[in-house]
Design a protein around this motif. Structure first.
Motif, PDB file in Angstrom:
ATOM      1  N   CYS A  82       0.836  -1.199   0.000  1.00 33.36           N
ATOM      2  CA  CYS A  82       0.000   0.000   0.000  1.00 33.36           C
ATOM      3  C   CYS A  82       0.866   1.242   0.000  1.00 33.36           C
ATOM      4  CB  CYS A  82      -0.891  -0.032   1.253  1.00 33.36           C
ATOM      5  SG  CYS A  82      -1.836   1.473   1.549  1.00 33.36           S
ATOM      6  N   VAL A  83       0.409   2.278  -0.680  1.00 29.35           N
ATOM      7  CA  VAL A  83       0.998   3.617  -0.620  1.00 29.35           C
ATOM      8  C   VAL A  83      -0.040   4.561  -0.030  1.00 29.35           C
ATOM      9  CG1 VAL A  83       1.725   5.604  -2.017  1.00 29.35           C
ATOM     10  CG2 VAL A  83       2.652   3.338  -2.501  1.00 29.35           C
ATOM     11  N   VAL A  84       0.388   5.416   0.881  1.00 31.38           N
ATOM     12  CA  VAL A  84      -0.485   6.416   1.491  1.00 31.38           C
ATOM     13  C   VAL A  84       0.031   7.798   1.117  1.00 31.38           C
ATOM     14  CG1 VAL A  84      -1.307   7.409   3.661  1.00 31.38           C
ATOM     15  CG2 VAL A  84      -1.119   4.926   3.424  1.00 31.38           C
ATOM     16  N   ALA A  85      -0.865   8.665   0.616  1.00 27.64           N
ATOM     17  CA  ALA A  85      -0.486  10.028   0.240  1.00 27.64           C
ATOM     18  C   ALA A  85      -1.471  11.020   0.850  1.00 27.64           C
ATOM     19  CB  ALA A  85      -0.450  10.179  -1.278  1.00 27.64           C
ATOM     20  N   GLU A  86      -0.963  11.863   1.730  1.00 25.68           N
ATOM     21  CA  GLU A  86      -1.777  12.872   2.428  1.00 25.68           C
ATOM     22  C   GLU A  86      -0.839  13.991   2.848  1.00 25.68           C
ATOM     23  OE1 GLU A  86      -3.865  15.345   4.182  1.00 25.68           O
ATOM     24  OE2 GLU A  86      -5.121  13.601   3.713  1.00 25.68           O
ATOM     25  N   ASP A  87      -1.166  15.240   2.488  1.00 19.71           N
ATOM     26  CA  ASP A  87      -0.225  16.324   2.739  1.00 19.71           C
ATOM     27  C   ASP A  87      -0.279  16.885   4.160  1.00 19.71           C
ATOM     28  OD1 ASP A  87      -2.751  17.511   2.145  1.00 19.71           O
ATOM     29  OD2 ASP A  87      -1.747  19.414   1.781  1.00 19.71           O
ATOM     30  N   GLU A  88      -1.332  16.590   4.914  1.00 21.49           N
ATOM     31  CA  GLU A  88      -1.423  17.076   6.292  1.00 21.49           C
ATOM     32  C   GLU A  88      -0.848  16.020   7.226  1.00 21.49           C
ATOM     33  OE1 GLU A  88      -5.229  18.992   7.333  1.00 21.49           O
ATOM     34  OE2 GLU A  88      -5.797  18.606   5.250  1.00 21.49           O
ATOM     35  N   ALA A  89       0.217  16.387   7.944  1.00 21.69           N
ATOM     36  CA  ALA A  89       0.986  15.413   8.716  1.00 21.69           C
ATOM     37  C   ALA A  89       0.143  14.679   9.756  1.00 21.69           C
ATOM     38  CB  ALA A  89       2.173  16.099   9.395  1.00 21.69           C
ATOM     39  N   LEU A  90      -0.681  15.402  10.501  1.00 22.57           N
ATOM     40  CA  LEU A  90      -1.470  14.758  11.553  1.00 22.57           C
ATOM     41  C   LEU A  90      -2.470  13.770  10.968  1.00 22.57           C
ATOM     42  CD1 LEU A  90      -2.140  17.751  14.000  1.00 22.57           C
ATOM     43  CD2 LEU A  90      -0.530  15.853  14.280  1.00 22.57           C
ATOM     44  N   LEU A  91      -3.151  14.178   9.881  1.00 19.35           N
ATOM     45  CA  LEU A  91      -4.098  13.274   9.232  1.00 19.35           C
ATOM     46  C   LEU A  91      -3.375  12.075   8.624  1.00 19.35           C
ATOM     47  CD1 LEU A  91      -6.501  15.794   7.478  1.00 19.35           C
ATOM     48  CD2 LEU A  91      -6.961  14.417   9.506  1.00 19.35           C
ATOM     49  N   ARG A  92      -2.195  12.316   8.080  1.00 11.46           N
ATOM     50  CA  ARG A  92      -1.418  11.235   7.480  1.00 11.46           C
ATOM     51  C   ARG A  92      -1.028  10.202   8.536  1.00 11.46           C
ATOM     52  NH1 ARG A  92       2.052  14.328   5.241  1.00 11.46           N
ATOM     53  NH2 ARG A  92       3.746  14.187   6.736  1.00 11.46           N
ATOM     54  N   ASP A  93      -0.523  10.670   9.665  1.00 11.52           N
ATOM     55  CA  ASP A  93      -0.115   9.751  10.725  1.00 11.52           C
ATOM     56  C   ASP A  93      -1.310   8.972  11.275  1.00 11.52           C
ATOM     57  OD1 ASP A  93       2.423  10.723  10.381  1.00 11.52           O
ATOM     58  OD2 ASP A  93       2.400  12.017  12.148  1.00 11.52           O
ATOM     59  N   GLU A  94      -2.449   9.650  11.422  1.00 11.44           N
ATOM     60  CA  GLU A  94      -3.636   8.987  11.947  1.00 11.44           C
ATOM     61  C   GLU A  94      -4.147   7.944  10.965  1.00 11.44           C
ATOM     62  OE1 GLU A  94      -6.850   8.233  14.660  1.00 11.44           O
ATOM     63  OE2 GLU A  94      -4.817   9.040  14.818  1.00 11.44           O
ATOM     64  N   LEU A  95      -4.133   8.259   9.675  1.00 10.05           N
ATOM     65  CA  LEU A  95      -4.590   7.300   8.667  1.00 10.05           C
ATOM     66  C   LEU A  95      -3.716   6.057   8.665  1.00 10.05           C
ATOM     67  CD1 LEU A  95      -6.343   6.412   6.319  1.00 10.05           C
ATOM     68  CD2 LEU A  95      -4.952   7.857   4.800  1.00 10.05           C
ATOM     69  N   VAL A  96      -2.405   6.248   8.726  1.00  3.06           N
ATOM     70  CA  VAL A  96      -1.489   5.102   8.760  1.00  3.06           C
ATOM     71  C   VAL A  96      -1.770   4.241   9.988  1.00  3.06           C
ATOM     72  CG1 VAL A  96       0.924   4.441   9.079  1.00  3.06           C
ATOM     73  CG2 VAL A  96       0.329   6.178   7.389  1.00  3.06           C
ATOM     74  N   LYS A  97      -1.947   4.884  11.131  1.00  2.00           N
ATOM     75  CA  LYS A  97      -2.211   4.151  12.377  1.00  2.00           C
ATOM     76  C   LYS A  97      -3.499   3.327  12.263  1.00  2.00           C
ATOM     77  CE  LYS A  97      -3.336   5.114  17.254  1.00  2.00           C
ATOM     78  NZ  LYS A  97      -4.797   4.885  17.143  1.00  2.00           N
ATOM     79  N   LEU A  98      -4.577   3.961  11.790  1.00  5.31           N
ATOM     80  CA  LEU A  98      -5.857   3.268  11.678  1.00  5.31           C
ATOM     81  C   LEU A  98      -5.809   2.151  10.643  1.00  5.31           C
ATOM     82  CD1 LEU A  98      -8.347   6.289  11.891  1.00  5.31           C
ATOM     83  CD2 LEU A  98      -7.846   4.584  13.660  1.00  5.31           C
ATOM     84  N   LEU A  99      -5.086   2.388   9.547  1.00  4.58           N
ATOM     85  CA  LEU A  99      -4.968   1.361   8.514  1.00  4.58           C
ATOM     86  C   LEU A  99      -4.296   0.096   9.044  1.00  4.58           C
ATOM     87  CD1 LEU A  99      -3.993   3.106   5.159  1.00  4.58           C
ATOM     88  CD2 LEU A  99      -5.822   1.451   5.514  1.00  4.58           C
ATOM     89  N   LEU A 100      -3.212   0.286   9.769  1.00  3.77           N
ATOM     90  CA  LEU A 100      -2.484  -0.864  10.297  1.00  3.77           C
ATOM     91  C   LEU A 100      -3.319  -1.635  11.310  1.00  3.77           C
ATOM     92  CD1 LEU A 100       1.078   0.689  10.642  1.00  3.77           C
ATOM     93  CD2 LEU A 100       0.258  -0.889   8.888  1.00  3.77           C
TER      94      LEU A 100
END
Length: 260
Positions: free
Chosen positions: A8-26
């Protein structure tokens, strides 16, 4: 690699949203292998070209290439990756998603919605993955109901340094910009200068009709392009009007030059 592993590749320019998305995905997808986490569209496109992931979570509005433009370039390059768009759009745009074969997540991402999205994506992967024709149809609809956000007036002048000298450079005179650690090299016919700004920040202030990202680390002024050649691998080489060196174009960005 576990049998159930999916890249998977995750692309999100807002750091907090990006980190939260990665956490929830895992948490939601055991066995998911996140091979790249990106903060702009150009990096996302190159990561998808490099890793050929099974799925990509793409923020629709990012610096440089939007999520929609990343998806369009993927189609043009023949990259088959299941896409989930991350969006803050209103219901009119969401209706377009609901009629298509691509899923979406609303910001801020809710755990329940993510769990349902993961289940649908896994089902589609089990059936063979993305349908290119349906994706192309969805992208065409979204360009109408969810046009790009309006930009501020493009940058006209910039201040860069050459040695101990500070130079005022007309943006139209720039042949290309190239990333150099946290800074950016500004190349004109007269030579190079250094801009104390990362290349990612330039993507938001340059005229998008004339300045195109052709590589994760390179933005070229189309007025400075004399020609583009494609090699057997699908990658390109740009020949410039006023510079002797050539520039590399990643395969996934070659769609920019289809009509040249």
């Amino acid at each position: 690699m576990p049998p159930d592993s999916v890249t998977c590749v995750v692309a999100e320019d807002e750091a907090l949203l990006r980190d939260e998305l990665v956490k929830l995905l895992l948490e939601a997808w055991p066995g998911l292998e996140i091979v790249a986490v990106c903060e702009d569209g150009g990096s996302a496109l190159e990561a998808i070209e490099t890793h050929r992931p099974a799925v990509a979570f793409l923020d629709i509005r990012m610096p440089g290439l939007s999520g929609l433009e990343v998806a369009s370039n993927m189609l043009a390059a023949g990259l088959r990756t299941e896409i989930v768009f991350v969006t803050a759009y209103d219901q009119y745009a969401l209706d377009a998603f609901d009629r298509g074969a691509v899923d979406y997540l609303l910001k801020p991402v809710a755990r329940e919605r993510l769990n349902a999205t993961v289940a649908r994506v896994r089902e589609r992967l089990a059936r063979g993955g993305v349908d290119a024709a349906q994706l192309a149809e969805l992208l065409a609809r979204l360009q109408v109901v969810a046009p790009p956000a309006p930009r501020a007036q493009p940058l006209v002048w910039l201040t860069a340094s050459r040695g101990n000298e500070t130079r005022l450079i007309l943006v139209d005179d720039v042949s290309y910009f190239q990333a150099d650690s946290k800074y950016t090299v500004v190349m004109t016919a007269e030579g190079e200068s250094l801009l104390r700004k990362p290349i990612r920040d330039l993507l938001e202030v340059l005229d998008p009709t004339m300045f195109k990202q052709v590589h994760r680390s390179t933005i070229v002024n189309l007025r400075a392009v004399a020609g583009v050649a494609r090699d057997e691998s699908g990658r390109g080489t740009i020949r410039l009007r006023n510079r002797p060196e050539t520039l590399t174009v990643s395969q996934s960005f070659m769609g920019l030059f289809r009509n040249m």
